[in-house]
Design a protein around this motif. Structure first.
Motif, PDB file in Angstrom:
ATOM      1  N   GLY A  33       0.794  -1.224   0.000  1.00 46.29           N
ATOM      2  CA  GLY A  33       0.000   0.000   0.000  1.00 46.29           C
ATOM      3  C   GLY A  33       0.820   1.264   0.000  1.00 46.29           C
ATOM      4  O   GLY A  33       0.322   2.336  -0.322  1.00 46.29           O
ATOM      5  N   LYS A  34       2.109   1.151   0.358  1.00 47.02           N
ATOM      6  CA  LYS A  34       2.983   2.318   0.345  1.00 47.02           C
ATOM      7  C   LYS A  34       3.606   2.549  -1.031  1.00 47.02           C
ATOM      8  O   LYS A  34       4.264   3.562  -1.253  1.00 47.02           O
ATOM      9  N   LEU A  35       3.442   1.588  -1.921  1.00 45.71           N
ATOM     10  CA  LEU A  35       4.056   1.667  -3.253  1.00 45.71           C
ATOM     11  C   LEU A  35       3.071   2.223  -4.274  1.00 45.71           C
ATOM     12  O   LEU A  35       1.859   2.205  -4.080  1.00 45.71           O
ATOM     13  N   SER A  36       3.611   2.694  -5.369  1.00 40.46           N
ATOM     14  CA  SER A  36       2.781   3.062  -6.517  1.00 40.46           C
ATOM     15  C   SER A  36       2.619   1.809  -7.365  1.00 40.46           C
ATOM     16  O   SER A  36       3.580   1.327  -7.977  1.00 40.46           O
ATOM     17  N   LEU A  37       1.416   1.255  -7.372  1.00 40.91           N
ATOM     18  CA  LEU A  37       1.198  -0.013  -8.059  1.00 40.91           C
ATOM     19  C   LEU A  37       1.272   0.190  -9.570  1.00 40.91           C
ATOM     20  O   LEU A  37       0.445   0.870 -10.168  1.00 40.91           O
ATOM     21  N   ASN A  38       2.269  -0.452 -10.168  1.00 37.26           N
ATOM     22  CA  ASN A  38       2.485  -0.339 -11.607  1.00 37.26           C
ATOM     23  C   ASN A  38       3.083  -1.639 -12.110  1.00 37.26           C
ATOM     24  O   ASN A  38       3.401  -2.533 -11.315  1.00 37.26           O
ATOM     25  N   PRO A  39       3.261  -1.804 -13.425  1.00 39.73           N
ATOM     26  CA  PRO A  39       3.772  -3.079 -13.944  1.00 39.73           C
ATOM     27  C   PRO A  39       5.110  -3.512 -13.346  1.00 39.73           C
ATOM     28  O   PRO A  39       5.352  -4.716 -13.183  1.00 39.73           O
TER      29      PRO A  39
END
Length: 906
Positions: A33-39
């Motif tokens: 949840g702290k990350l920017s969800l991307n490929p």
């Protein structure tokens, strides 16, 4: 609305079950949840799973559950908005399809060899098209994904080992597609990645699972249905070679986006919406506890999508900016282009966000693909609290408010105008039967007489002859019915807006005959009754307007919106828009030429509408028309220069100089452009290059394309006339004007100005012009030269009628212009202000103020010139080539002009 943290309510049974199944998952959700969800993040997590021994399908399912759990946590805690949720889900959908396809492709190639095109010999790759919300970049958290599988060419696989078994490309990609579907949708102990829906492929569930480009093209051309255009708006390639994707888009685009404005889309979407609503109503009748469908119900998400996409289908063929796949971005583009009021778009975007957030919260409960409020009150309360409301009633009230807003906007666009018109009390219900079923002119004449038509018998006969013409009788029944309805609606309007009713009807029938085969135009006038009334008012007021609309019916679109039709032109914004649209089709000369014509026509019809209702004086109209021409000339030069492969500089050292009506800013609707071309460039290739630029400019202006011509161009005023070079250097132009030009060329120079191109050349031209005009001249010789030229013009335009020719007869406009030109050439040496390009009226008054002519008489002649221009304009609006009136109407003006002529030239 306030966000209620997930920890305060048992918001998602899916989340609770998934977290409780493994004590490490809560920590994973917190970390992810702290990350920017991307490929890149997806790939890293997936790699960790496969490194731990999980198969790709198992690892992908675990990743999917982690992504959704993270989104639930972030969304319900207020850390994520709608954009983050749908963007993340779309990115994950793309990632899952691409990874699984690569894996199953490798397996298939190992078993059957590499598919190769029979014609190209190229390796073939499957293009997976994401449709629906996946294609539009707005995927739900618990949505299925709509896919279509296509491949470029038929052929066979090329094997490299005896163990490999050769397949046709069609069989190869069909098997590949089945394996991909299984990898994505099979349910295991880890759940599934995505449910897959293939129903949108050509021929639906009965069609082949994978189709070649040729098969897709043939299907769309021969069998493609209107609702499929709506679906294919969202089509987005998730895999495949860039060149293949581009080739596929060339196949899809003509099917989805028509080259004309397609108002028939309104009726098609209206019918599709009615079918959807009927199905929802049936479902709600069977299950009353499952009402409030936020997607398909009244005022729901689908209606917002329809509102955005109907404009895409109508206009996307002509405006590439409207081909965006996202509902949210499309709505914003509609606001930017003034197709929707910005405040309405903001309301729709707010409603869309509300409804999509609610849809997600319905799905958060059990990770189920649902769009309806739950049946039990406990779950309804949970949903209400997830939405930030304390009770269900508050949620339902807010939902109703948003749905009502959407439904109102939907009805404004999609209500059935044809039905409304058919029940109008002013419409004669018998007319349709009379037109369709008999030759009873007497019944029509009686009806027209009740509407006070002049020459009712002739008008009735014209109606019948038009209706029974082979052109109209060969139309499809739907088009004939629309035409009858339009005639029905038109007759009372004609009776209301003009006294010359039969004349207006005749013009209108000519117009209807011209557009009859274009169902889109009939649909536009049916869908927008106010546009029909505006057409009738315009053609009743002006025969020129009637002929112009008949030649360019695409301009009907300009008559829909009062805001754009009545707005004062913003010429800088026009120039920017023009350049942007030209840049959208680089290398397509024909399309760029049509863009220029279409934009010119659109502005012209707006100015005409303002002119006909008296919002513009003749002088103000001429200013606008001249400014419009300036901008089009500038953008044409810019566009052509970019097409010259041998150009040696980014911007040409080249300018267009305007003479005549354009030079004097007195342009009319159908005026040609008197121009010359100057350049200032020492490059050895410059003469040939700028000659080519000028030649292409003339071609772009004068060529007949499907959109007509832009302007006629006259270049006779260039140095040495017809025998002179097409383009001149600034220095040679100066030498010619100072040593070789004829007196009449100096007369022409009084109405010349820089029009477009290099501003430095324009400034040098103006300096030359002032220098030439301020030369000291022999007044006696000058007078003789001017009188000789006046006689030549008079002899060239003989008037053998008893009417007065406003332009050419003695005492008319040419006399006034020659007076002004003579005074400028005679007196500019002493009065520099006379060289200003301020127009004939202002120059007359200036000459009076300077004492060069009688000041009172100068004012009267200035008024006469204004009167002549206004009368000329009104006459030409009625389609007359010659502006002639009864002499008695302008006797006083003629006398004043002749008095000034005598005073100046005696």
């Amino acid at each position: 609305m306030t966000n209620i943290p997930l920890t305060q309510v048992a918001a998602s049974r899916f989340y609770t079950r998934w977290i409780n199944a493994d004590e490490s998952r809560a920590q994973k959700v917190a970390e992810v949840g702290k990350l920017s969800l991307n490929p890149e993040v997806f790939a890293r997590i997936l790699q960790n799973e496969t490194d731990g021994g999980a198969s790709l399908p198992a690892a992908m399912r675990r990743l999917r559950n982690l992504v959704i759990a993270t989104l639930i946590r972030r969304d319900l805690s207020g850390q994520a908005d709608l954009a983050e949720v749908v963007d993340t889900m779309t990115a994950f959908g793309d990632f899952a399809v691409q990874r699984h396809l690569a894996a199953v492709m490798a397996d298939m190639v190992a078993i059957h060899g590499t598919p190769v095109g029979a014609e190209s010999g190229e390796t073939q790759e499957m293009i997976v098209l994401g449709m629906g919300k996946l294609g539009g970049g707005e995927l739900n958290v618990s949505s299925d994904i709509d896919l279509i599988f296509v491949y470029p060419e038929d052929g066979e696989t090329v094997t490299t080992t005896p163990e490999q078994r050769q397949l046709s490309n069609h069989e190869f990609f069909t098997r590949l597609g089945k394996k991909l579907i299984a990898a994505l949708s099979e349910i295991t102990e880890d759940g599934f990645t995505f449910r897959v829906d293939m129903a949108l492929r050509p021929n639906g569930v009965s069609g082949p699972l994978a189709a070649s480009f040729g098969m897709v093209e043939e299907y769309l051309i021969v069998q493609g249905r209107e609702w499929e255009r709506y679906a294919w708006v969202k089509a987005r390639a998730l895999t495949g070679k860039p060149a293949d994707i581009a080739a596929l888009e060339q196949i899809i685009r003509p099917f989805v986006y028509r080259r004309y404005l397609d108002y028939g889309s309104i009726d098609a979407i209206r019918n599709m919406h009615a079918q959807i609503r009927a199905e929802v109503t049936r479902q709600e009748a069977r299950h009353p506890d499952r009402s409030n469908n936020v997607k398909l119900g009244r005022g729901g998400i689908r209606e917002i999508e329809f509102l955005a996409q109907v404009f895409q289908l109508i206009r996307g063929g002509r405006d590439a900016a409207l081909r965006d796949r996202s509902t949210r971005r499309t709505l914003r583009i509609l606001a930017e282009k003034q197709l929707f009021k910005p405040e309405v778009v903001e309301q729709l975007l707010h409603a869309y966000t509300f409804l999509r957030n609610l849809e997600h919260r319905l799905q958060y409960l059990d990770d189920a693909q649902t769009h309806t409020l739950p049946a039990n009150e406990a779950d309804r309360l949970i949903v209400a609290q997830m939405m930030g409301y304390n009770d269900v009633a508050s949620l339902l009230a807010a939902l109703e408010e948003q749905r009502k807003l959407v439904a109102t906007q939907f009805d404004e666009i999609f209500s059935d105008k044809a039905s409304d018109t058919a029940t109008d009390e002013n419409v004669d219900a018998e007319l349709s039967a009379v037109l369709s079923d008999s030759d009873n002119a007497e019944a029509i004449e009686t009806y027209l007489t009740t509407l006070s038509f002049d020459h009712a018998a002739d008008a009735a006969q014209r109606l019948l002859s038009t209706w029974h013409s082979p052109r109209l009788q060969s139309l499809p029944e739907a088009s004939r019915n629309k035409l009858v309805a339009l005639v029905n609606a038109s007759l009372p309007i004609i009776a209301k807006v003009t006294e010359t009713r039969s004349l207006a009807l005749n013009r209108l029938l000519n117009f209807f005959e011209a557009i009859a085969r274009r169902a889109a135009y009939l649909a536009l006038l049916t869908e927008y009754p106010h546009a029909l009334e505006r057409v009738i008012r315009m053609i009743a007021a002006s025969d020129w307007a009637a002929q112009y609309l008949t030649r360019h019916p695409i301009l009907l679109d300009e008559l829909l919106d009062d805001r754009t039709l009545k707005a004062a032109p913003d010429w800088n914004a026009f120039a920017r828009d023009c350049r942007q649209r030209l840049n959208e089709t680089p290398g397509d000369t024909e399309r760029q030429m049509d863009v220029l014509r279409e934009m010119h026509h659109a502005q012209l019809i707006r100015l005409l509408a303002q002119d006909l209702v008296g919002d513009l004086s003749v002088e103000r109209l001429a200013d606008h028309l001249s400014e419009l021409a300036d901008k089009l000339v500038a953008e044409t030069i810019h566009a052509i220069w970019k097409t010259l492969p041998t150009r040696h500089r980014e911007e040409p050292k080249f300018s267009v100089i305007a003479y005549g009506k354009l030079g004097g800013k007195e342009l009319g609707y159908a005026s040609d452009l008197d121009v010359i071309f100057l350049y200032d460039d020492d490059d050895q290739e410059a003469p040939g290059l700028y000659a080519k630029l000028a030649q292409r400019f003339i071609t772009w202006m004068t060529a007949h394309t499907p959109a007509g011509i832009l302007f006629d161009v006259d270049i006779a005023l260039r140095p040495d006339g017809a025998s002179g070079l097409l383009v001149s250097t600034v220095s040679s132009f100066e030498k010619y004007q100072t040593t070789s030009a004829w007196p009449w060329e100096h007369q022409a120079l009084t109405r010349a100005r820089f029009c477009a191109g290099d501003a430095d050349i324009g400034a040098r031209f103006e300096a030359i012009r002032v220098k030439v005009l301020r030369q000291t001249r022999d007044p006696v010789k000058l007078k003789g030269d001017v009188l000789d030229m006046r006689k030549k013009l008079h002899d060239a335009h003989p008037n053998r009628t008893d009417l007065f020719d406003l332009k050419h007869d003695n005492g008319g406009m040419i006399d006034i212009e020659f007076i002004v030109q003579f005074l400028v050439l005679r007196d500019s040496a002493q009065h520099a202000q006379l060289t200003g390009d301020i127009g004939n009226i202002a120059l007359l008054k200036l000459c009076g103020e300077l004492g060069l002519i009688d000041q009172t008489l100068s004012g009267k002649v200035a008024d006469a010139y204004r009167t002549f221009r206004k009368m000329q304009h009104q006459i030409r609006l009625q389609g007359a080539e010659r502006a002639r009136v009864e002499t008695e109407r302008v006797a006083e003006e003629i006398a004043n002009v002749e008095a000034l002529w005598s005073a100046v030239f005696s």
